[in-house]
Design a protein around this motif. Structure first.
Motif: not given
Length: 255
Positions: A186, A206-207
């Motif tokens: 990404q 992100p998480e």
């Protein structure tokens, strides 16, 4: 020189960035004892700072010869008056060597120690100056040079900050990616970093909640850049991690 004789090893520089502003402060130290054992030799440290606008040296600071147990120190407070105004980051090289004494082994670079601090907390950490990696054999050359840094599992409430140093004289394109088991490559940022220069880029992380999930950062560069990775708290802007990356051989990734 006899063609069968090997050339004597020579000391080589390492790279780092100088943060100098009303907020940022950088301390640079060099202690020979960390890397050398020759008590009779004298050592010198020379710092070369490059102008971000031209990519050429704008100031040099050289120590007096020091002994094995001595330490050379300087800081952005002392150097800032010699630097172009309205700039916060400068690409630098530290050339540490033993006077008239070649390196005793293949460890031909003696890095300096760099300490970053700031009044706001936006930049803080301790690092050694970066080794400048030469290009490997042509047989291994691919489209890009890669560097990666593992972030582990989810990093809630954090942003990624990457400092990209270009130790070469010509500019280099780059891409910064996040990659994980669930989402490959990404893109976070892309652009160009000029020769003998440093830039910083930021991006959201992100998480992850599932066990075994995790994320890593990958930097792809036209040249072998020297990245440094940091984490910043979203709600405060305070930095809570700063570290070197891990370079590896060129190969084609599925971008």
């Amino acid at each position: 020189m006899n063609p069968n004789e090997k050339a004597a090893r020579e000391w080589v520089p390492t790279s780092f960035f100088l943060a100098a502003s009303d907020d940022y402060r950088t301390e640079i130290t060099f202690s020979p004892r960390q890397y050398a054992r020759n008590e009779t030799a004298k050592y010198v440290s020379e710092i070369c700072i490059y102008d971000p606008g031209t990519g050429r040296p704008c100031h040099r600071r050289r120590s007096e010869p020091i002994g094995l147990g001595d330490c050379f120190r300087t800081s952005s407070d002392e150097l800032r008056q010699h630097l172009p105004a309205n700039q916060s980051y400068f690409y630098c090289e530290a050339f540490n060597s033993a006077v008239d004494t070649p390196p005793p082994d293949t460890n031909i670079a003696m890095p300096s120690n760099i300490h970053y601090s700031s009044k706001s907390g936006k930049l803080q950490g301790d690092l050694g100056s970066n080794y400048i990696f030469g290009a490997p054999r042509k047989a291994f050359k691919g489209d890009f040079y890669y560097d990666h840094f593992p972030l582990g599992k989810g990093v809630p409430g954090m942003r990624l900050k990457v400092f990209l140093m270009n130790p070469y004289v010509r500019p280099s394109t780059f891409q910064v990616y996040l990659t994980s088991k669930n989402q490959r490559n990404q893109i976070v940022a892309e652009g160009t970093v000029a020769g003998k220069n440093v830039i910083d880029v930021e991006g959201d992380l992100p998480e992850f909640t599932k066990a075994g999930d995790g994320v890593a950062v990958v930097v792809a560069g036209e040249l072998k850049l020297n990245p440094i990775y940091g984490l910043i708290q979203k709600n405060t802007g305070i930095m809570c991690g700063l570290d070197h990356g891990h370079p590896f051989l060129m190969q084609r990734l599925s971008h």
